[in-house]
Design a protein around this motif. Sequence first.
Motif, PDB file in Angstrom:
ATOM      1  N   LEU A 150     -30.859   7.220   5.463  1.00 18.56           N
ATOM      2  CA  LEU A 150     -31.507   5.981   5.037  1.00 18.56           C
ATOM      3  C   LEU A 150     -30.541   5.104   4.240  1.00 18.56           C
ATOM      4  CD1 LEU A 150     -34.167   4.328   4.711  1.00 18.56           C
ATOM      5  CD2 LEU A 150     -34.556   5.604   2.594  1.00 18.56           C
ATOM      6  N   GLY A 151     -29.694   5.750   3.426  1.00 20.59           N
ATOM      7  CA  GLY A 151     -28.729   4.998   2.625  1.00 20.59           C
ATOM      8  C   GLY A 151     -27.401   5.719   2.551  1.00 20.59           C
ATOM      9  N   HIS A 152     -26.341   4.984   2.240  1.00 20.81           N
ATOM     10  CA  HIS A 152     -25.002   5.562   2.198  1.00 20.81           C
ATOM     11  C   HIS A 152     -24.294   5.127   0.918  1.00 20.81           C
ATOM     12  CE1 HIS A 152     -25.386   6.808   6.418  1.00 20.81           C
ATOM     13  NE2 HIS A 152     -25.928   5.619   6.630  1.00 20.81           N
ATOM     14  N   ASP A 153     -23.964   6.091   0.062  1.00 23.96           N
ATOM     15  CA  ASP A 153     -23.232   5.808  -1.164  1.00 23.96           C
ATOM     16  C   ASP A 153     -21.748   5.664  -0.859  1.00 23.96           C
ATOM     17  OD1 ASP A 153     -25.663   6.107  -2.448  1.00 23.96           O
ATOM     18  OD2 ASP A 153     -25.300   8.197  -3.002  1.00 23.96           O
ATOM     19  N   ALA A 154     -21.000   5.148  -1.823  1.00 29.85           N
ATOM     20  CA  ALA A 154     -19.559   4.953  -1.664  1.00 29.85           C
ATOM     21  C   ALA A 154     -18.835   5.592  -2.846  1.00 29.85           C
ATOM     22  CB  ALA A 154     -19.229   3.462  -1.579  1.00 29.85           C
ATOM     23  N   ALA A 155     -17.537   5.821  -2.681  1.00 33.72           N
ATOM     24  CA  ALA A 155     -16.710   6.364  -3.756  1.00 33.72           C
ATOM     25  C   ALA A 155     -16.116   5.206  -4.538  1.00 33.72           C
ATOM     26  CB  ALA A 155     -15.616   7.255  -3.181  1.00 33.72           C
ATOM     27  N   ILE A 156     -16.638   4.971  -5.744  1.00 39.22           N
ATOM     28  CA  ILE A 156     -16.178   3.861  -6.581  1.00 39.22           C
ATOM     29  C   ILE A 156     -15.946   4.382  -7.995  1.00 39.22           C
ATOM     30  CG2 ILE A 156     -16.756   1.610  -7.563  1.00 39.22           C
ATOM     31  CD1 ILE A 156     -18.584   1.115  -5.216  1.00 39.22           C
ATOM     32  N   ARG A 157     -14.804   4.075  -8.542  1.00 38.70           N
ATOM     33  CA  ARG A 157     -14.550   4.432  -9.934  1.00 38.70           C
ATOM     34  C   ARG A 157     -15.309   3.455 -10.825  1.00 38.70           C
ATOM     35  NH1 ARG A 157     -10.587   7.520 -12.341  1.00 38.70           N
ATOM     36  NH2 ARG A 157     -10.179   7.106 -14.543  1.00 38.70           N
ATOM     37  N   PRO A 158     -16.092   3.951 -11.786  1.00 36.41           N
ATOM     38  CA  PRO A 158     -16.878   3.035 -12.620  1.00 36.41           C
ATOM     39  C   PRO A 158     -16.002   2.061 -13.393  1.00 36.41           C
ATOM     40  CG  PRO A 158     -17.025   5.311 -13.437  1.00 36.41           C
ATOM     41  CD  PRO A 158     -16.285   5.359 -12.150  1.00 36.41           C
ATOM     42  N   GLN A 159     -16.465   0.819 -13.456  1.00 35.22           N
ATOM     43  CA  GLN A 159     -15.763  -0.210 -14.211  1.00 35.22           C
ATOM     44  C   GLN A 159     -16.043  -0.034 -15.706  1.00 35.22           C
ATOM     45  OE1 GLN A 159     -13.863  -2.723 -12.411  1.00 35.22           O
ATOM     46  NE2 GLN A 159     -14.212  -1.089 -10.947  1.00 35.22           N
ATOM     47  N   THR A 160     -15.061  -0.334 -16.525  1.00 28.35           N
ATOM     48  CA  THR A 160     -15.235  -0.255 -17.971  1.00 28.35           C
ATOM     49  C   THR A 160     -15.778  -1.583 -18.485  1.00 28.35           C
ATOM     50  OG1 THR A 160     -13.406   1.296 -18.157  1.00 28.35           O
ATOM     51  CG2 THR A 160     -14.071   0.172 -20.159  1.00 28.35           C
ATOM     52  N   VAL A 161     -16.730  -1.527 -19.396  1.00 32.46           N
ATOM     53  CA  VAL A 161     -17.341  -2.735 -19.932  1.00 32.46           C
ATOM     54  C   VAL A 161     -17.267  -2.727 -21.453  1.00 32.46           C
ATOM     55  CG1 VAL A 161     -18.922  -3.088 -18.011  1.00 32.46           C
ATOM     56  CG2 VAL A 161     -19.609  -1.641 -19.913  1.00 32.46           C
ATOM     57  N   GLN A 162     -17.510  -3.885 -22.054  1.00 34.38           N
ATOM     58  CA  GLN A 162     -17.472  -3.999 -23.498  1.00 34.38           C
ATOM     59  C   GLN A 162     -18.813  -3.744 -24.147  1.00 34.38           C
ATOM     60  OE1 GLN A 162     -15.573  -7.962 -23.442  1.00 34.38           O
ATOM     61  NE2 GLN A 162     -14.070  -7.083 -24.810  1.00 34.38           N
ATOM     62  N   GLY A 163     -19.876  -3.780 -23.408  1.00 39.29           N
ATOM     63  CA  GLY A 163     -21.205  -3.567 -23.957  1.00 39.29           C
ATOM     64  C   GLY A 163     -22.108  -2.914 -22.948  1.00 39.29           C
ATOM     65  N   SER A 164     -23.221  -2.392 -23.420  1.00 38.86           N
ATOM     66  CA  SER A 164     -24.065  -1.585 -22.552  1.00 38.86           C
ATOM     67  C   SER A 164     -25.186  -2.363 -21.889  1.00 38.86           C
ATOM     68  CB  SER A 164     -24.672  -0.427 -23.354  1.00 38.86           C
ATOM     69  OG  SER A 164     -25.393  -0.930 -24.472  1.00 38.86           O
ATOM     70  N   LEU A 165     -25.340  -3.654 -22.173  1.00 38.25           N
ATOM     71  CA  LEU A 165     -26.391  -4.442 -21.533  1.00 38.25           C
ATOM     72  C   LEU A 165     -25.791  -5.456 -20.569  1.00 38.25           C
ATOM     73  CD1 LEU A 165     -28.811  -5.198 -24.509  1.00 38.25           C
ATOM     74  CD2 LEU A 165     -28.924  -3.348 -22.831  1.00 38.25           C
ATOM     75  N   GLN A 166     -26.325  -5.505 -19.378  1.00 36.32           N
ATOM     76  CA  GLN A 166     -25.902  -6.473 -18.364  1.00 36.32           C
ATOM     77  C   GLN A 166     -27.147  -7.198 -17.871  1.00 36.32           C
ATOM     78  OE1 GLN A 166     -22.691  -6.845 -17.639  1.00 36.32           O
ATOM     79  NE2 GLN A 166     -21.974  -5.064 -18.780  1.00 36.32           N
ATOM     80  N   GLN A 167     -26.996  -8.454 -17.504  1.00 37.74           N
ATOM     81  CA  GLN A 167     -28.125  -9.209 -16.974  1.00 37.74           C
ATOM     82  C   GLN A 167     -28.054  -9.242 -15.456  1.00 37.74           C
ATOM     83  OE1 GLN A 167     -30.040 -11.828 -19.581  1.00 37.74           O
ATOM     84  NE2 GLN A 167     -29.878 -13.552 -18.173  1.00 37.74           N
ATOM     85  N   GLY A 168     -29.216  -9.205 -14.807  1.00 34.21           N
ATOM     86  CA  GLY A 168     -29.286  -9.005 -13.371  1.00 34.21           C
ATOM     87  C   GLY A 168     -28.619 -10.058 -12.521  1.00 34.21           C
ATOM     88  N   ASP A 169     -28.427 -11.268 -13.044  1.00 33.67           N
ATOM     89  CA  ASP A 169     -27.810 -12.321 -12.243  1.00 33.67           C
ATOM     90  C   ASP A 169     -26.331 -12.493 -12.558  1.00 33.67           C
ATOM     91  OD1 ASP A 169     -28.073 -13.362 -14.765  1.00 33.67           O
ATOM     92  OD2 ASP A 169     -29.161 -15.170 -14.167  1.00 33.67           O
ATOM     93  N   THR A 170     -25.726 -11.525 -13.220  1.00 35.43           N
ATOM     94  CA  THR A 170     -24.308 -11.614 -13.567  1.00 35.43           C
ATOM     95  C   THR A 170     -23.437 -11.578 -12.315  1.00 35.43           C
ATOM     96  OG1 THR A 170     -24.698 -10.494 -15.662  1.00 35.43           O
ATOM     97  CG2 THR A 170     -22.445 -10.501 -14.847  1.00 35.43           C
ATOM     98  N   PRO A 171     -22.589 -12.586 -12.106  1.00 38.59           N
ATOM     99  CA  PRO A 171     -21.690 -12.547 -10.945  1.00 38.59           C
ATOM    100  C   PRO A 171     -20.776 -11.325 -11.014  1.00 38.59           C
ATOM    101  CG  PRO A 171     -21.739 -14.743 -11.916  1.00 38.59           C
ATOM    102  CD  PRO A 171     -22.443 -13.839 -12.873  1.00 38.59           C
TER     103      PRO A 171
END
Length: 448
Positions: free
Chosen positions: A54-75
């Motif tokens: 039904l779905g297929h995951d990918a191998a991606i190294r997580p990106q590092t961020v400065q804070g723990s909250l992100q907004q859904g419309d962030t480019p």
Amino acid sequence: MQGAGKSAIRKVAVLLVFVLALSGCDRSTPLLVVKAVAAGVPSLAPFFDEGSGLGHDAAIRPQTVQGSLQQGDTPGLYGGTRQPTICDVKRLKAFLTDPGNHQKAQAWATALNITTDEIPGYLDRLTPVLLRHDTLVQNHDYKKGKAVPFNSLLQAGIAVLVDEQGLPAVKCSCGNPLRPFTGDTNRISVKFGDGNKKWQGYQRSSVVAVQPAPRKMQRLVLVDVGDPALGIDRPVGTTGAHDKTFDTRKERAVPRLTGTTFGAASRRLADAGLAVGYDGTARPPDDARVTASDPPAGSRLGFGAYVTLSVAEGADHGSTAPPPPSTSGPSTAPPSSPPSSRSAPASPSSPSSPSSSGSEPSSSAPASSAPPSSKAPPSSAPASSPSTTRAPASSAPVTSSAPPPGKPATSSAPPPGATSAPATSGPASSAPAPSGPVSSGPASIAIT
């Protein structure tokens, strides 16, 4: 005399215990246990048979961020691939509308606060993406005919369907419904087990929770996980057939913002494909007056780079929570309670290079807001932690500012100068992005 001395010692001891108890109140708050869910690892109690593709995951190294909250419309908050098969929405719809699966469909719909009749229309408004960050959600298992909620951390690279406000709504491989994480992102204990071993690249600074965009979006601006120099403009509710691509390295000018309100400045930056940052732990109110921007107007930056806004003193009301998501009924994106955090998000990561010609701001992007800014110099390789006035083409995601009530839905910061030719299909690939230093991270995260 001896008795008086002992009495005094007892009083001092009691006083010390009382003081220590008061000073330790904050630390006594228990950590919230969240279950790690690794990419490609089957769920123990799925809604849908994961062996069916039904779905297929990918191998991606997580990106590092400065804070723990992100907004859904962030480019650039999410990734994509030009192979539109990461999530088979048609098969999921056929499964949930099959009368033989009515009990599962009822449990699935209840978890998302919709009715079974609303499932087809709800699925039509979802968009398949790949997580670019280890993401906190409220997940659901299917047990004894019911959807059983539990907090989980989804590994970067997991394919999900997101709703019109950018919130993860379905885990593609198993069809499990997802809701926003509502705990304190600084007070979590990640539990690895049941085959979900600690993955490579995991670090607490990569963990995010997603807040709903203040308005419905028309498109998502993704970063190609196989080529971070390539962006993907994907209309909401489509699976890739109508994608358009653009160069994330193309620079754009910082508009003149001094004298405008914080909300208006945020929207203008988003229109230009840039992210808004601010000093402090709380996002200024939309009506706060902007006194300066860093870098200043006219500076040229890459896609998703930070512009830090200074506002008049006393304008900060100490609130970081976005306005409630706009909904018109149970069939719209489910409401959520934003997680609490003292730190703010950063912008998506992708390479940047100088461009000889600038691009004008696009008029079809939603407002964008972010936490304390940081900027990085241009580079030919992906970068995730800006530190100077020149930022990477696509740095870590930022949150969005709320538009005035009644504004029409707009897109999530489509890049200026996006090409009109549809993207060609090809196999999905991974593009590990190096992690960089961060300005803040979760206050207390335990790993078991």
